[in-house]
Design a protein around this motif. Structure first.
Motif, PDB file in Angstrom:
ATOM      1  N   PHE A 221     -19.657 -30.953  19.076  1.00  0.00           N
ATOM      2  CA  PHE A 221     -20.789 -31.716  18.998  1.00  0.00           C
ATOM      3  C   PHE A 221     -21.632 -31.126  20.363  1.00  0.00           C
ATOM      4  O   PHE A 221     -22.889 -31.459  20.285  1.00  0.00           O
ATOM      5  N   GLU A 224     -23.564 -28.522  18.393  1.00  0.00           N
ATOM      6  CA  GLU A 224     -24.527 -29.392  17.404  1.00  0.00           C
ATOM      7  C   GLU A 224     -25.777 -29.992  18.201  1.00  0.00           C
ATOM      8  O   GLU A 224     -26.844 -29.938  17.565  1.00  0.00           O
ATOM      9  N   ASN A 225     -25.561 -30.213  19.362  1.00  0.00           N
ATOM     10  CA  ASN A 225     -26.449 -31.239  20.066  1.00  0.00           C
ATOM     11  C   ASN A 225     -27.085 -30.525  21.592  1.00  0.00           C
ATOM     12  O   ASN A 225     -28.175 -30.998  21.758  1.00  0.00           O
ATOM     13  N   ASP A 226     -26.356 -29.497  22.091  1.00  0.00           N
ATOM     14  CA  ASP A 226     -26.777 -29.156  23.416  1.00  0.00           C
ATOM     15  C   ASP A 226     -27.794 -28.120  23.580  1.00  0.00           C
ATOM     16  O   ASP A 226     -28.319 -27.977  24.775  1.00  0.00           O
TER      17      ASP A 226
END
Length: 322
Positions: A221, A224-226
């Motif tokens: 995650f 994918e998001n940071d």
């Protein structure tokens, strides 16, 4: 009064596994905090794109001037289907480089020469090396003779200038009945150099074994998001090019890089002093010795969970210049 930044050399087989890229991002994040100063990067991957990739990442983080040393004789073990070095040549729709950098292969220093120059220019007992690839560069350093760079041979130069070596190598896990231990990657592909390092290196060595990094996986995650603060980020693109999420890659190299800079943080434990031996087959053993040179890192589940969060936070930290 704040501590002085750690004077760091990063010795890496960049390209063979994406955790090297994560480790380099962490080093830059910690330099943003004045925790370290990356003096040089020396390579143990002979692919011509390896120094270009490192130059691109260093430039992305606002530090294009960091010298990069190459070793064309180092082991060649790249996995074609997991290639991420080509990101150095990725282009924007207008044809410009996605991660601009400059690199002149004709002027690239040999890794061992760059090591000697960097050490010779340093204060005594001031350098820390994070070695997260093969041992060929540091083994070669030990064999160097006095020259125009320094009147000291390689072993004496290392003993005089280096505080300690943080190395990702070996496997110090407890044997399991009926399970044959494999030789760890960084040892397996250059056993003679690893044996020479273990036998002859003159400063303390902190060994981060396969089992340590295997206990801490980079959160999918986070990849994918940071990294959304820029349209394209070299760490995210490298990770997804190597093995895409939801895969979670073990953090072998980031842990050894983090220890090199933050050895006193409560994220890991060390064994008592001892001595590491590398067998002719490449297996690693550790035996406690009161006068030993070596330590091995240890993690419990609490440490592992903390490091998972710390590593992903640091690796995704925005560059100062972005």
């Amino acid at each position: 009064m704040p501590a002085s930044p750690v004077k760091l050399i990063f010795d890496t087989d960049m390209g063979n596994d994406v955790d090297d890229a994560v480790a380099l991002a962490i080093i830059h994040a910690l330099q943003n905090r004045n925790a370290c100063e990356l003096l040089a990067v020396t390579l143990t991957c002979p692919h011509p794109l390896a120094p270009e990739y490192v130059a691109a990442v260093n430039t992305f983080y606002g530090r294009p001037g960091i010298p990069i040393g190459i070793n064309t004789d180092s082991p060649s073990v790249l996995k074609p289907k997991r290639q991420f070095l080509q990101i150095a040549h990725h282009k924007n729709p207008d044809g410009s480089l996605a991660f601009p950098y400059t690199w002149d292969a004709s002027k690239a220093p040999r890794a061992v020469d760059l090591l000697r120059r960097t050490l010779a220019a340093a204060d005594d007992n001031s350098i820390v090396i994070a070695q997260v690839g093969f041992s060929c560069n540091l083994a070669a350093l030990l064999d160097t003779k006095p020259d125009a760079i320094s009147p000291l041979n390689g072993r004496d130069l290392a003993a005089k200038k280096i505080r300690f070596l943080s190395i990702m190598a070996g496997d110090f896990s407890e044997p399991k009945e009926g399970v044959k231990k494999v030789v760890e990657f960084n040892i397996r592909h250059d056993v003679p150099a690893a044996r020479k390092l273990a036998d002859e290196w003159p400063t303390p060595i902190i060994w981060g074994g396969f089992e340590v990094g295997n206990a801490v996986c980079y959160p999918a995650f986070g990849i994918e998001n940071d990294f959304g603060y820029v349209p394209s980020h070299p760490v995210r693109e490298s990770y997804q090019s190597y093995i895409p999420t939801p895969h979670e890659r073990p953090c072998w190299d980031p842990i050894s890089a983090l220890y090199a800079i933050w050895p006193d943080r409560p994220y890991y434990e060390r064994t008592p002093k001892g001595r590491v031996t590398v067998t002719p087959e490449g297996h690693t053993t550790f035996a406690e010795q009161p006068e030993g040179r070596d330590y091995c890192l240890k993690l419990d589940v609490v440490h592992a969970a903390s490091l998972r969060e710390i590593i992903s936070t640091l690796a995704s930290e925005p560059p100062k210049t972005k």
